[in-house]
Design an enzyme around this catalytic site. Structure first.
Site, PDB file in Angstrom:
ATOM      1  CB  CYS A 105      31.180  42.663  41.159  1.00  0.00           C
ATOM      2  SG  CYS A 105      32.694  42.156  40.312  1.00  0.00           S
ATOM      3  CB  CYS A 197      31.076  40.238  32.939  1.00  0.00           C
ATOM      4  SG  CYS A 197      30.921  39.653  34.645  1.00  0.00           S
TER       5      CYS A 197
END
Length: 348
Positions: A105, A197
């Site tokens: 990410c 997340c």
């Protein structure tokens, strides 16, 4: 004219203080807040642990930007995040590996997609609240070794480092919270994010079910080939795991996962140690010699070990100078020379 900085503002204390420190240094700051998954994920689930990028984080980020009078932009990265991170996470799990989505990410999303947006907006630099240091275009650990996040940032390409600012790398977490208190930042005591997340509370079963990914149960076998129980699906286990739900009369740990046969191999503790590994998908920061000594970190909470490394151009052959527990395919290996990051890659 002041340099322009795009700050990756998550809504947490670290990025808030990074923004504040840069304003204090005279930079012209714009806040960039990214949305990795749809807000519905957080609204429809009873989430026990703090995760990033939630609606409450967006609200906090807006309040922080408003307090300091800086422009605030929400960047929707849901589609590229699904393609680069979630789909990768699924495919690696189905291949019997244990991936590290946060590592990628940082490369593809935070210091990839969002950084590109900020630079195209005219920003001179992009900054975040990560605990690490960039000195003369090189990546180093933070001064606070307990909070150091250089392991996760070692996916960022070398050529991008000159455009990145990490103001928190010179401070301890305690000092960052103190600065937030003194600056009147309302998230000064906000807890850190704990889970992925897109995977709140590490609910793997619901994650795969909701995406129509069928996970098959299979056998748990010993190193000698004896079946001692059933597993619920390979993605729910990782190398070195001990709680297996089987009564074996001794402590057994996951030694390997076999995708073709859909079985897990378990063994006593001493058999889960390894003396070597191979690392591919390299990200290199320095000119590597054909052979070198380093220390290596093979997961987030792991005591580094010294190693001898053979650089084979597209992969590293690593010999540990002491046996290492649970070397896990799919996880990330980051190599250091003292505090400097030399390179990183994916464990085979």
């Amino acid at each position: 004219m002041s340099a322009k900085v795009g700050v990756l503002l998550s809504g947490g204390v670290d990025s808030a203080v990074a923004l504040y420190l840069l304003i204090e240094k005279g930079y012209e700051v714009t806040a960039y807040h990214m949305k990795t998954v749809r807000d519905e994920l957080y609204i429809t689930k009873q989430i026990k642990h703090k995760v990033c990028c939630s609606p409450s984080d967006t609200h906090d980020a807006q309040l922080i930007a408003k307090k300091f009078g800086v422009p605030f932009k929400i960047i929707h990265v849901e589609d590229v995040f699904k393609e680069k991170i979630i789909d990768y996470f699924i495919s690696e799990n189905l291949a019997g590996k244990t991936p590290n989505p946060c590592f990628f990410c940082n490369d593809y999303i935070k210091f990839g997609f969002v950084m590109d947006v900020a630079l195209s907006d005219g920003m001179d630099f992009v900054a975040s609240g990560h605990y690490a240091r960039i000195l003369n275009g090189k990546l180093y650990r933070a001064l606070d070794k307990e909070k150091d996040q250089s392991y996760f940032l070692a996916s960022i390409k070398k050529e991008k480092l000159s455009k990145i600012l990490l103001p928190n790398g010179e401070y301890s977490k305690e000092t960052i919270r103190d600065i937030a208190e003194r600056a009147g930042i309302h998230v000064a005591k906000k807890i850190d994010s704990q889970d992925l997340c897109f995977l709140p509370d590490n609910d793997f079963k619901s994650f795969f079910e909701e995406r129509g990914v069928k996970i098959e149960p299979g056998n748990i076998i010993t190193s000698e080939g004896k079946i001692i129980g059933k597993h619920e699906g390979l993605p729910f286990y990782t190398i070195g795991q001990r709680k297996l739900g089987v009564a074996a009369g001794q402590k057994l740990y996951v030694k390997a996962k076999n995708v073709e046969g859909n079985f897990i191999v378990v063994s006593p503790l001493d058999e889960v140690y390894q003396n070597e590994m191979r690392v591919k998908n390299l990200n290199i920061y320095v000119d590597l010699p054909d052979e070198f000594l380093a220390t290596v970190k093979i997961r987030k909470k792991f005591k580094e070990v010294p190693c001898r490394v053979e650089y084979l151009k597209d992969e590293l052959k690593v010999q540990f100078l002491e046996p290492v527990f649970a070397v896990t395919p799919g996880q990330i290996a980051v190599f250091y020379n003292e505090d400097e990051v030399l390179c990183s890659g994916v464990i085979e």
